[in-house]
Each structure stands twice: as C-alpha cells, then as structure tokens.
Design an enzyme around this catalytic site. Structure first.
Site, PDB file in Angstrom:
ATOM      1  N   LYS A  67      16.259  69.973   8.085  1.00 24.71           N
ATOM      2  CA  LYS A  67      16.169  70.010   6.628  1.00 24.71           C
ATOM      3  C   LYS A  67      15.911  68.597   6.087  1.00 24.71           C
ATOM      4  O   LYS A  67      16.079  67.608   6.822  1.00 24.71           O
ATOM      5  CB  LYS A  67      17.469  70.593   6.065  1.00 24.71           C
ATOM      6  CG  LYS A  67      17.694  72.060   6.475  1.00 24.71           C
ATOM      7  CD  LYS A  67      19.041  72.582   5.978  1.00 24.71           C
ATOM      8  CE  LYS A  67      19.233  74.054   6.299  1.00 24.71           C
ATOM      9  NZ  LYS A  67      20.569  74.550   5.890  1.00 24.71           N
ATOM     10  N   TYR A  72      14.622  83.160   3.681  1.00 22.03           N
ATOM     11  CA  TYR A  72      16.023  83.577   3.582  1.00 22.03           C
ATOM     12  C   TYR A  72      16.212  85.031   3.170  1.00 22.03           C
ATOM     13  O   TYR A  72      17.338  85.508   3.100  1.00 22.03           O
ATOM     14  CB  TYR A  72      16.795  82.656   2.634  1.00 22.03           C
ATOM     15  CG  TYR A  72      17.211  81.362   3.317  1.00 22.03           C
ATOM     16  CD1 TYR A  72      18.175  81.366   4.327  1.00 22.03           C
ATOM     17  CD2 TYR A  72      16.622  80.150   2.981  1.00 22.03           C
ATOM     18  CE1 TYR A  72      18.535  80.194   4.973  1.00 22.03           C
ATOM     19  CE2 TYR A  72      16.978  78.957   3.626  1.00 22.03           C
ATOM     20  CZ  TYR A  72      17.944  79.006   4.619  1.00 22.03           C
ATOM     21  OH  TYR A  72      18.300  77.848   5.264  1.00 22.03           O
ATOM     22  N   ARG A  82      22.835  77.867  18.230  1.00 21.21           N
ATOM     23  CA  ARG A  82      23.892  77.999  17.210  1.00 21.21           C
ATOM     24  C   ARG A  82      25.163  77.265  17.648  1.00 21.21           C
ATOM     25  O   ARG A  82      25.842  76.642  16.839  1.00 21.21           O
ATOM     26  CB  ARG A  82      24.232  79.470  16.948  1.00 21.21           C
ATOM     27  CG  ARG A  82      23.161  80.251  16.220  1.00 21.21           C
ATOM     28  CD  ARG A  82      22.928  79.808  14.803  1.00 21.21           C
ATOM     29  NE  ARG A  82      24.011  80.108  13.900  1.00 21.21           N
ATOM     30  CZ  ARG A  82      23.882  80.172  12.571  1.00 21.21           C
ATOM     31  NH1 ARG A  82      22.704  79.954  11.987  1.00 21.21           N
ATOM     32  NH2 ARG A  82      24.909  80.406  11.816  1.00 21.21           N
ATOM     33  N   THR A  85      28.384  76.755   9.489  1.00 19.79           N
ATOM     34  CA  THR A  85      27.598  76.428   8.290  1.00 19.79           C
ATOM     35  C   THR A  85      28.163  75.238   7.502  1.00 19.79           C
ATOM     36  O   THR A  85      27.418  74.396   7.010  1.00 19.79           O
ATOM     37  CB  THR A  85      27.533  77.674   7.375  1.00 19.79           C
ATOM     38  OG1 THR A  85      27.044  78.774   8.141  1.00 19.79           O
ATOM     39  CG2 THR A  85      26.644  77.433   6.176  1.00 19.79           C
ATOM     40  N   ARG A 121      26.345  69.617  13.205  1.00 19.93           N
ATOM     41  CA  ARG A 121      26.880  69.576  11.829  1.00 19.93           C
ATOM     42  C   ARG A 121      28.251  68.907  11.787  1.00 19.93           C
ATOM     43  O   ARG A 121      28.592  68.232  10.819  1.00 19.93           O
ATOM     44  CB  ARG A 121      26.944  70.992  11.257  1.00 19.93           C
ATOM     45  CG  ARG A 121      25.563  71.554  10.893  1.00 19.93           C
ATOM     46  CD  ARG A 121      25.654  73.036  10.649  1.00 19.93           C
ATOM     47  NE  ARG A 121      24.436  73.623  10.087  1.00 19.93           N
ATOM     48  CZ  ARG A 121      24.223  74.932   9.991  1.00 19.93           C
ATOM     49  NH1 ARG A 121      25.147  75.780  10.418  1.00 19.93           N
ATOM     50  NH2 ARG A 121      23.112  75.396   9.456  1.00 19.93           N
ATOM     51  N   HIS A 154      18.593  74.135  10.037  1.00 23.52           N
ATOM     52  CA  HIS A 154      18.615  75.601  10.071  1.00 23.52           C
ATOM     53  C   HIS A 154      18.395  76.039  11.508  1.00 23.52           C
ATOM     54  O   HIS A 154      17.567  75.463  12.207  1.00 23.52           O
ATOM     55  CB  HIS A 154      17.500  76.210   9.212  1.00 23.52           C
ATOM     56  CG  HIS A 154      17.302  77.669   9.529  1.00 23.52           C
ATOM     57  ND1 HIS A 154      18.124  78.647   9.028  1.00 23.52           N
ATOM     58  CD2 HIS A 154      16.440  78.308  10.369  1.00 23.52           C
ATOM     59  CE1 HIS A 154      17.766  79.824   9.524  1.00 23.52           C
ATOM     60  NE2 HIS A 154      16.746  79.636  10.346  1.00 23.52           N
TER      61      HIS A 154
HETATM   62  O1  CDP Z   1      22.555  78.079   8.037  1.00 24.58           O
HETATM   63  P1  CDP Z   1      23.558  79.118   8.440  1.00 24.58           P
HETATM   64  O2  CDP Z   1      22.940  80.274   9.181  1.00 24.58           O
HETATM   65  O3  CDP Z   1      24.719  78.508   9.185  1.00 24.58           O
HETATM   66  O4  CDP Z   1      24.217  79.698   7.107  1.00 24.58           O
HETATM   67  P2  CDP Z   1      23.763  80.872   6.118  1.00 24.58           P
HETATM   68  O5  CDP Z   1      24.984  81.609   5.701  1.00 24.58           O
HETATM   69  O6  CDP Z   1      22.631  81.664   6.698  1.00 24.58           O
HETATM   70  O7  CDP Z   1      23.242  80.084   4.847  1.00 24.58           O
HETATM   71  C1  CDP Z   1      21.994  79.434   4.869  1.00 24.58           C
HETATM   72  C2  CDP Z   1      22.107  78.098   4.201  1.00 24.58           C
HETATM   73  O8  CDP Z   1      22.481  78.258   2.849  1.00 24.58           O
HETATM   74  C3  CDP Z   1      23.176  77.168   4.774  1.00 24.58           C
HETATM   75  O9  CDP Z   1      22.766  76.500   5.939  1.00 24.58           O
HETATM   76  C4  CDP Z   1      23.386  76.233   3.617  1.00 24.58           C
HETATM   77  O10 CDP Z   1      22.410  75.207   3.573  1.00 24.58           O
HETATM   78  C5  CDP Z   1      23.202  77.142   2.411  1.00 24.58           C
HETATM   79  N1  CDP Z   1      24.489  77.554   1.868  1.00 24.58           N
HETATM   80  C6  CDP Z   1      25.050  76.806   0.832  1.00 24.58           C
HETATM   81  O11 CDP Z   1      24.472  75.832   0.402  1.00 24.58           O
HETATM   82  N2  CDP Z   1      26.250  77.154   0.313  1.00 24.58           N
HETATM   83  C7  CDP Z   1      26.903  78.199   0.784  1.00 24.58           C
HETATM   84  N3  CDP Z   1      28.056  78.513   0.239  1.00 24.58           N
HETATM   85  C8  CDP Z   1      26.352  78.971   1.837  1.00 24.58           C
HETATM   86  C9  CDP Z   1      25.145  78.621   2.367  1.00 24.58           C
HETATM   87 MG    MG Z   2      21.744  81.831   8.561  1.00 20.74          MG
END
Ligand code: CDP
Ligand code: MG
Length: 193
Positions: free
Chosen positions: A14, A54, A119, A125, A136, A159
């Site tokens: 990102k 997304y 992952r 996340t 992370r 991501h």
């Molecule tokens: O990226 P990941 O699969 O771990 O998480 P996701 O639940 O698929 O969400 C995608 C992206 O949304 C995250 O990587 C964050 O950048 C963003 N996000 C956020 O900014 N705030 C949240 N509460 C949840 C997700």
């Molecule tokens: Mg995701």
C-alpha cells in the site's frame, strides 16, 4: 487438481509501505520463506479500481465492520457506530482514498499454501494487535482507535488475499495472464523434490 506448489496469492504494498521505504524489507520476507514471485508492477490505482477489489465478496463490508466494532469493544471504548454495514461503508470510503493516494506495488507470489502462508507472515489487520514477527506487527503501530479517531483507513502497509477464493478473484483484477510468468526457480528442486 493442480499440485499445491502452484498456489498463487495477491500481495499489494500500500502507499504507506512505499513512502516508508519498506519495499525491500517486505519482499525479503516472502523470498526467504521460499515463495516465488511470478508478477510485479507499480502504479497509482483509481478509486473505482480499489472499490471493485474490495467488493468481490458481497459480505466483506459487514465483516470488516464487525471486526472494527469488536476492536473498539475489546478496548472498552464505544464504537462510532454499532451497525456493521455502516462501519463497513466508512471503511470502504477511506480505503478508496488511501489506496489511490499514491503508487502501490502489486505482486503475485506462488508456492505451497501461498495464501495462508502469506497471511501468516503479514499478520492480523490491526498492527497494534498483530503478532510480533509479522510484517504488520514489526513495522507499524496503528490501531482501530487511532485510525477511526482520525477518520482514515488503518495504516497496515500491505494487502494479502484472505483465502483461495479471494486470490482467484483478485489476481485477474490486478494482472492479465501475460503479466504472470511461468518459470523455474533453482531452489524449487530442494524445496519440493
Ligand atoms: O487487509 P485484511 O484482509 O487484513 O483486512 P480486511 O478486513 O479485509 O480489511 C481490508 C482493509 O481495510 C484493511 O487492511 C485496512 O486497511 C482497512 N480497514 C480499516 O481501515 N479499518 C477497519 N476497521 C477495517 C479495515
Ligand atoms: Mg481482507
């Protein structure tokens, strides 16, 4: 069924990963575990491109919203909304802005169990609660409380496809067939044979 060593996953560095000069540091972790890079490119995505990425999974908005609300409650802080869909909609708005704000690097990595392996290396996340030793967990400190308080996406550098189905939808969105290279790495002989 094809051999597990052909499993592919999408990784996107990102804009914060690029701006923090962590490109090499992050790529190194996928290389050293034994994965093979089969595609890479740098560009500035549009907001529409990010939204499509997304929303392949129609339940993503709700799930992302639920995760965010849970993050607040676990810290004993009231969430800005208790409606997961509304929380998910806000997350999508801020993601569109964040991921189209500058260059990203998209990659496809291939190898046995590539999706769950990546992952595991990436971590959860929310960097604040992701494990030490993950990308992370090691390189960034953001939390749900901090990012929602400032009305922006959580800065988590990267991501990675969440499961095989996601990978199968995401890879063709980011790469055309001819951008993915079928070649042999010498180390595959010692890893798989
Ligand atoms: O990226 P990941 O699969 O771990 O998480 P996701 O639940 O698929 O969400 C995608 C992206 O949304 C995250 O990587 C964050 O950048 C963003 N996000 C956020 O900014 N705030 C949240 N509460 C949840 C997700
Ligand atoms: Mg995701």
């Amino acid at each position: 069924m094809s051999h597990p060593k052909f499993e592919q996953t999408l990784v996107v560095l990102k804009p914060d990963a690029i701006q923090r000069s962590l490109i090499g540091e992050i790529i190194k972790r996928f290389e050293r575990v034994g994965l093979k890079m089969v595609g890479i490119k740098m560009f500035v995505p549009t907001g529409e491109f990010i939204e499509k990425h997304y929303t392949f999974d129609p339940s993503w908005k709700r799930k992302a919203g639920e995760k965010s609300i849970k993050g607040f409650l676990e810290k004993g802080i009231p969430a800005p909304t208790d409606n997961p869909l509304e929380a998910g909609e806000r997350i999508l708005d801020s993601l569109r802005a964040y991921l189209s704000s500058g260059p990203v690097i998209a990659m496809v990595w291939q190898g046995a169990h590539a999706v769950p392996l990546v992952r595991k290396l990436v971590g959860g996340t929310e960097p604040h609660s992701s494990d030490v030793g993950t990308i992370r967990g090691d390189f960034v400190l953001d939390s749900y409380v901090l990012s929602s308080g400032d009305n922006r996406s959580i800065r988590n550098l990267i991501h990675a496809s969440g499961n095989e189905e996601e990978a199968e939808q995401e890879i063709p969105h980011w790469f055309s067939k001819h951008e993915l290279i079928d070649y042999r790495l010498v180390q595959e002989a010692i890893i798989y044979e």
